[in-house]
Design a protein around this motif. Structure first.
Motif, PDB file in Angstrom:
ATOM      1  N   ALA A   1       0.842  -1.210   0.000  1.00 39.67           N
ATOM      2  CA  ALA A   1       0.000   0.000   0.000  1.00 39.67           C
ATOM      3  C   ALA A   1       0.871   1.253   0.000  1.00 39.67           C
ATOM      4  CB  ALA A   1      -0.930  -0.010   1.211  1.00 39.67           C
ATOM      5  N   GLN A   2       1.916   1.245   0.802  1.00 42.98           N
ATOM      6  CA  GLN A   2       2.822   2.393   0.893  1.00 42.98           C
ATOM      7  C   GLN A   2       3.483   2.694  -0.452  1.00 42.98           C
ATOM      8  OE1 GLN A   2       6.326   1.548   3.212  1.00 42.98           O
ATOM      9  NE2 GLN A   2       6.943   3.692   3.307  1.00 42.98           N
ATOM     10  N   LEU A   3       4.128   1.702  -1.031  1.00 41.37           N
ATOM     11  CA  LEU A   3       4.872   1.953  -2.265  1.00 41.37           C
ATOM     12  C   LEU A   3       3.949   2.218  -3.447  1.00 41.37           C
ATOM     13  CD1 LEU A   3       7.873  -0.468  -1.771  1.00 41.37           C
ATOM     14  CD2 LEU A   3       7.747   1.977  -1.334  1.00 41.37           C
ATOM     15  N   CYS A   4       2.749   1.648  -3.437  1.00 40.33           N
ATOM     16  CA  CYS A   4       1.788   1.966  -4.499  1.00 40.33           C
ATOM     17  C   CYS A   4       1.257   3.392  -4.340  1.00 40.33           C
ATOM     18  CB  CYS A   4       0.658   0.940  -4.533  1.00 40.33           C
ATOM     19  SG  CYS A   4       1.185  -0.662  -5.212  1.00 40.33           S
ATOM     20  N   ASP A   5       1.092   3.856  -3.108  1.00 36.57           N
ATOM     21  CA  ASP A   5       0.699   5.253  -2.865  1.00 36.57           C
ATOM     22  C   ASP A   5       1.771   6.183  -3.434  1.00 36.57           C
ATOM     23  OD1 ASP A   5      -0.458   7.626  -1.871  1.00 36.57           O
ATOM     24  OD2 ASP A   5       0.226   7.272   0.181  1.00 36.57           O
ATOM     25  N   TYR A   6       3.030   5.873  -3.179  1.00 43.03           N
ATOM     26  CA  TYR A   6       4.116   6.703  -3.689  1.00 43.03           C
ATOM     27  C   TYR A   6       4.206   6.598  -5.213  1.00 43.03           C
ATOM     28  CZ  TYR A   6       5.430   6.717   1.265  1.00 43.03           C
ATOM     29  OH  TYR A   6       5.427   6.837   2.631  1.00 43.03           O
ATOM     30  N   ARG A   7       3.958   5.411  -5.748  1.00 44.15           N
ATOM     31  CA  ARG A   7       3.929   5.229  -7.214  1.00 44.15           C
ATOM     32  C   ARG A   7       2.852   6.120  -7.832  1.00 44.15           C
ATOM     33  NH1 ARG A   7       0.881   0.165  -8.516  1.00 44.15           N
ATOM     34  NH2 ARG A   7      -0.749   1.636  -7.923  1.00 44.15           N
ATOM     35  N   ASN A   8       1.686   6.126  -7.235  1.00 40.69           N
ATOM     36  CA  ASN A   8       0.563   6.901  -7.770  1.00 40.69           C
ATOM     37  C   ASN A   8       0.820   8.400  -7.729  1.00 40.69           C
ATOM     38  OD1 ASN A   8      -0.748   4.466  -8.145  1.00 40.69           O
ATOM     39  ND2 ASN A   8      -2.029   4.676  -6.318  1.00 40.69           N
ATOM     40  N   ASN A   9       1.750   8.811  -6.905  1.00 37.41           N
ATOM     41  CA  ASN A   9       2.046  10.234  -6.734  1.00 37.41           C
ATOM     42  C   ASN A   9       3.501  10.563  -7.048  1.00 37.41           C
ATOM     43  OD1 ASN A   9      -0.544  11.326  -5.426  1.00 37.41           O
ATOM     44  ND2 ASN A   9      -0.123   9.465  -4.267  1.00 37.41           N
ATOM     45  N   VAL A  10       4.137   9.730  -7.845  1.00 33.31           N
ATOM     46  CA  VAL A  10       5.571   9.883  -8.108  1.00 33.31           C
ATOM     47  C   VAL A  10       5.910  11.242  -8.717  1.00 33.31           C
ATOM     48  CG1 VAL A  10       5.644   8.833 -10.407  1.00 33.31           C
ATOM     49  CG2 VAL A  10       7.609   8.607  -8.863  1.00 33.31           C
ATOM     50  N   LEU A  11       4.980  11.855  -9.429  1.00 35.06           N
ATOM     51  CA  LEU A  11       5.250  13.180 -10.006  1.00 35.06           C
ATOM     52  C   LEU A  11       5.538  14.227  -8.938  1.00 35.06           C
ATOM     53  CD1 LEU A  11       2.785  13.363 -13.018  1.00 35.06           C
ATOM     54  CD2 LEU A  11       5.265  13.033 -13.048  1.00 35.06           C
ATOM     55  N   GLU A  12       5.015  14.031  -7.742  1.00 40.50           N
ATOM     56  CA  GLU A  12       5.292  14.971  -6.646  1.00 40.50           C
ATOM     57  C   GLU A  12       6.773  14.930  -6.269  1.00 40.50           C
ATOM     58  OE1 GLU A  12       3.348  17.325  -5.537  1.00 40.50           O
ATOM     59  OE2 GLU A  12       1.723  16.635  -6.833  1.00 40.50           O
ATOM     60  N   PHE A  13       7.363  13.748  -6.311  1.00 42.33           N
ATOM     61  CA  PHE A  13       8.809  13.644  -6.062  1.00 42.33           C
ATOM     62  C   PHE A  13       9.569  14.277  -7.217  1.00 42.33           C
ATOM     63  CE2 PHE A  13       7.381   9.671  -3.755  1.00 42.33           C
ATOM     64  CZ  PHE A  13       7.600  10.162  -2.487  1.00 42.33           C
ATOM     65  N   THR A  14       9.148  13.972  -8.434  1.00 41.02           N
ATOM     66  CA  THR A  14       9.810  14.494  -9.627  1.00 41.02           C
ATOM     67  C   THR A  14       9.787  16.020  -9.637  1.00 41.02           C
ATOM     68  OG1 THR A  14       9.159  12.514 -10.842  1.00 41.02           O
ATOM     69  CG2 THR A  14       9.838  14.411 -12.150  1.00 41.02           C
ATOM     70  N   ARG A  15       8.656  16.605  -9.309  1.00 45.64           N
ATOM     71  CA  ARG A  15       8.540  18.077  -9.279  1.00 45.64           C
ATOM     72  C   ARG A  15       9.505  18.719  -8.298  1.00 45.64           C
ATOM     73  NH1 ARG A  15       2.399  17.356  -9.152  1.00 45.64           N
ATOM     74  NH2 ARG A  15       1.920  17.345 -11.356  1.00 45.64           N
ATOM     75  N   ARG A  16       9.842  17.966  -7.254  1.00 42.39           N
ATOM     76  CA  ARG A  16      10.749  18.471  -6.232  1.00 42.39           C
ATOM     77  C   ARG A  16      12.206  18.083  -6.515  1.00 42.39           C
ATOM     78  NH1 ARG A  16       5.809  17.798  -4.219  1.00 42.39           N
ATOM     79  NH2 ARG A  16       5.083  19.116  -2.504  1.00 42.39           N
ATOM     80  N   GLY A  17      12.436  17.409  -7.633  1.00 39.64           N
ATOM     81  CA  GLY A  17      13.791  16.995  -7.994  1.00 39.64           C
ATOM     82  C   GLY A  17      14.351  15.906  -7.110  1.00 39.64           C
ATOM     83  N   ILE A  18      13.470  15.021  -6.632  1.00 35.56           N
ATOM     84  CA  ILE A  18      13.875  13.977  -5.693  1.00 35.56           C
ATOM     85  C   ILE A  18      13.842  12.609  -6.367  1.00 35.56           C
ATOM     86  CG2 ILE A  18      13.259  12.787  -3.542  1.00 35.56           C
ATOM     87  CD1 ILE A  18      11.999  15.452  -2.598  1.00 35.56           C
TER      88      ILE A  18
END
Length: 149
Positions: A46-63
């Motif tokens: 559940a955790q990693l799928c939540d992060y997968r579904n929102n991966v653009l948020e990391f990308t936008r922050r350059g992470i």
């Protein structure tokens, strides 16, 4: 957990294809190291799928995101393929990296822990979830990241 403001320990671990990935490969960008107990377990999935579904948020922050557990390379490969995870999973089978980051739980498994490393390799944020049966929802994780950056 590792202290904030210190240099993150250097490491090299195999990814889901067996290729060695080092923290130093990420110098010049922020890296979120996510320690988690195990592949294909209910909470970790559940955790990693939540992060997968929102991966653009990391990308936008350059992470860049690196997930680390004690599971094998083959386990990571199957887990990443099954759930279409867009970030790198690393196999810490001897748990030396979890130990170096002080992210090992009392049962010898990785804690559910988060370490944000800056572009120069310094730890900006380090914490773990109190209960292993919960994880940091994306919005809470991003709030912590934004406050630390």
């Amino acid at each position: 957990m590792i202290a904030e403001g210190v240099k993150a320990p250097a490491f090299s671990l195999p990814d889901a294809s067996g290729r060695m990935i080092s923290l130093s490969d990420c110098i010049g960008q922020k890296v979120l190291v996510i320690f988690y107990p195990g592949d294909d377990t209910p909470v970790c999935t559940a955790q990693l799928c939540d992060y997968r579904n929102n991966v653009l948020e990391f990308t936008r922050r350059g992470i860049a995101v690196l997930g680390i557990s004690g599971d094998s390379v083959e386990s990571h490969r199957l887990f990443a393929e099954k759930h279409e995870l867009p970030f790198t999973l690393l196999s810490d089978s001897d748990k030396r990296v979890a130990k170096a980051f002080d992210a090992l739980g009392f049962l010898g498994m990785s804690q559910r822990a988060y370490v944000l490393v800056d572009e120069t390799g310094v730890v900006l944020l380090a914490y773990s979830d109190f209960l292993p049966v919960t994880y940091q929802p994306m919005k809470d994780l991003l709030a912590r990241i934004d406050a630390a950056s």
